[in-house]
Design an enzyme around this catalytic site. Structure first.
Site, PDB file in Angstrom:
ATOM      1  N   ASP A  13       0.815  -1.225   0.000  1.00 44.11           N
ATOM      2  CA  ASP A  13       0.000   0.000   0.000  1.00 44.11           C
ATOM      3  C   ASP A  13       0.844   1.268   0.000  1.00 44.11           C
ATOM      4  O   ASP A  13       0.672   2.143  -0.850  1.00 44.11           O
ATOM      5  CB  ASP A  13      -0.927   0.043   1.229  1.00 44.11           C
ATOM      6  N   ARG A  93      -0.020   4.626  16.968  1.00 40.45           N
ATOM      7  CA  ARG A  93      -0.378   5.669  15.984  1.00 40.45           C
ATOM      8  C   ARG A  93      -0.042   7.080  16.448  1.00 40.45           C
ATOM      9  O   ARG A  93       0.565   7.843  15.710  1.00 40.45           O
ATOM     10  CB  ARG A  93      -1.855   5.562  15.586  1.00 40.45           C
ATOM     11  N   ASP A 122      -7.528   3.345  12.457  1.00 39.85           N
ATOM     12  CA  ASP A 122      -6.220   3.983  12.352  1.00 39.85           C
ATOM     13  C   ASP A 122      -6.262   5.300  11.587  1.00 39.85           C
ATOM     14  O   ASP A 122      -5.556   6.240  11.917  1.00 39.85           O
ATOM     15  CB  ASP A 122      -5.212   3.018  11.726  1.00 39.85           C
ATOM     16  N   SER A 174      -3.774  -9.149   7.777  1.00 32.11           N
ATOM     17  CA  SER A 174      -3.266  -7.800   7.951  1.00 32.11           C
ATOM     18  C   SER A 174      -2.696  -7.724   9.356  1.00 32.11           C
ATOM     19  O   SER A 174      -3.399  -7.968  10.337  1.00 32.11           O
ATOM     20  CB  SER A 174      -4.410  -6.800   7.764  1.00 32.11           C
TER      21      SER A 174
HETATM   22  N1  ARG Z   1      -8.358  -3.241  15.585  1.00 30.18           N
HETATM   23  C1  ARG Z   1      -7.158  -2.714  16.118  1.00 30.18           C
HETATM   24  C2  ARG Z   1      -7.299  -1.265  16.431  1.00 30.18           C
HETATM   25  O1  ARG Z   1      -8.196  -0.644  15.985  1.00 30.18           O
HETATM   26  C3  ARG Z   1      -5.974  -2.949  15.220  1.00 30.18           C
HETATM   27  C4  ARG Z   1      -6.017  -2.251  13.889  1.00 30.18           C
HETATM   28  C5  ARG Z   1      -4.867  -2.591  12.979  1.00 30.18           C
HETATM   29  N2  ARG Z   1      -4.876  -3.969  12.746  1.00 30.18           N
HETATM   30  C6  ARG Z   1      -4.255  -4.590  11.737  1.00 30.18           C
HETATM   31  N3  ARG Z   1      -4.328  -5.870  11.735  1.00 30.18           N
HETATM   32  N4  ARG Z   1      -3.616  -3.975  10.809  1.00 30.18           N
HETATM   33  O2  ARG Z   1      -6.500  -0.728  17.168  1.00 30.18           O
END
Ligand code: ARG
Length: 395
Positions: A13, A93, A122, A174
């Site tokens: 990506d 993040r 995110d 992912s």
């Molecule tokens: N659901 C989790 C959150 O909102 C993780 C999000 C990212 N997950 C991922 N497998 N890329 O914090």
């Protein structure tokens, strides 16, 4: 030429995003990668960014800052979203955002960009974070804006534009990883009835492969900070990395969760967070011994609120900051040690000791050593029950 700083992971990506940002907007693209504990090769990452068209690549190891400014407050808050997920991704993040904004300012970039999808949390954490710290920056979210509808289309685009893509077969999941934990979603995990296959887990062993002999750990806290493991001094990062390895071998810290995303979707995600599980257990136990009932019960309510704020991308908000101060206010008492037993997927506290302990054996004991004044118990109950006398009549 106008500039954009892109939060670059090196995956398909963000690699496509580099070229797309150049072509679409005529921007000079600066790639920024933060290391929070995922296993990545710096040079390879740099090469990939350059090959995709970046004018500059900035890579920073931010593990210590992550531990100090993001993990520690989360640990003190006992934060778990919806009672389980210890928020590894959610706290990573805002740290990336902090530096993305700093770099954009240093590089005089007008834009920042990220590789988050248009239906997750995110994107919220990135964009609300950026706007809180610097509302003058413009944000581009290529994955929400571009024309590609599938991974295949992205791969075609990459090949057409000589963007290097991983030769190895991409994971069907992912995955987001840092030292506080791993978040894994997509692929067959999207079927909430299906047990997650073992190959989805990356940090912990399956219960049928864990070490058989239980292991005892002694974790020592000083003013709320875990400083020694089995008598050996550790930095926070060393402590967390050691615990991930040790407790991961016992299958500790696995979560399988249907969670409520901020954008309204319910999603099935699995998490691994062995060190977080051990440290949250240990910290909760020692705090439970040095603090009084009212504080502890009220803190629980605030922990839940805190976890929501963090999950919802409000790391830099006033309430979150105020709650940090609440949780920090008693940490000077959180000094002492905790004994944790690792056994078949569990990390249980089996002992605690502190010079600030409010536990009194003389009061608690049922033996001859007892000093509790039972006589006063009688009067206490009369007064305590006074408002309720007769209230149950006729029920
Ligand atoms: N659901 C989790 C959150 O909102 C993780 C999000 C990212 N997950 C991922 N497998 N890329 O914090």
């Amino acid at each position: 030429m106008k500039r954009v700083v892109l939060a670059f992971s090196g995956g398909l990506d963000t690699s496509c995003a580099v070229r797309w940002l150049k072509d679409q907007f005529g921007l000079e693209v600066i790639c920024f990668s933060a290391f929070l504990g995922e296993v990545k090769d710096k040079e390879r990452l740099r090469k990939r960014a350059k090959a995709a068209g970046a004018s500059k690549v900035i890579i920073e190891d931010l593990k210590d800052e992550f531990a100090r400014d993001f993990i520690l407050p989360t640990l003190w808050a006992h934060a778990r979203y919806e009672g389980k997920y210890p928020l590894a991704t959610a706290i990573g993040r805002p740290l990336i955002v902090r530096h993305l904004v700093r770099i954009a300012q240093e590089e005089k970039a007008e834009f920042v960009a990220h590789g988050c999808t248009g239906k997750g949390n995110d994107q919220v954490r990135f964009e609300v974070g950026v706007r809180t710290l610097d509302p003058g920056l413009k944000i581009i979210a290529p994955l929400r804006q571009w024309e590609f509808k599938s991974r295949e289309e992205e791969i075609d685009y990459a090949q057409l534009n000589d963007i290097p893509i991983e030769a190895t077969k991409a994971s069907p999941y992912s995955i987001d990883r840092n030292i506080w934990g791993v978040s894994i979603e997509a692929g067959i995990l999207e079927d909430p009835w299906r047990e997650p296959p073992e190959d989805a887990y990356v940090m912990t062993r399956a219960l049928n492969r864990v070490l058989k002999k239980p292991k005892y750990l002694e974790i020592e806290f000083e003013k709320g900070i875990p400083v020694r493991l089995n008598g050996v001094s550790k930095t926070m990062v060393q402590m967390i990395e050691s615990l991930n390895a040790i407790a991961g071998a016992y299958g500790v810290g696995r979560f399988d969760q249907i969670e409520n995303r901020l954008v309204g979707i319910k999603s099935r995600e699995i998490y691994e967070a062995p060190a977080a599980e051990v440290l949250l257990t240990a910290h909760t136990e020692i705090e439970g011994m040095v603090m009084d009932r009212e504080f502890l019960h009220f803190k629980k309510l605030l922990s839940e609120k805190y976890a929501e704020l963090v999950y919802y991308g409000l790391w830099f908000s006033p309430l979150k900051n105020a709650l940090d101060q609440f949780f920090a206010s008693n940490q000077h008492r959180v000094t002492g040690k905790v004994r944790i037993k690792l056994d078949h997927g569990h990390a249980v506290c089996v002992g605690r000791a502190s010079s600030y302990s409010l536990y009194s054996e003389k009061l608690a004991t049922y033996s001859k050593k007892d000093t509790f004044d039972r006589k006063s118990a009688e009067g206490f109950m009369k007064i305590w029950g006074l408002p309720y006398e007769g209230l149950g009549h006729g029920r």
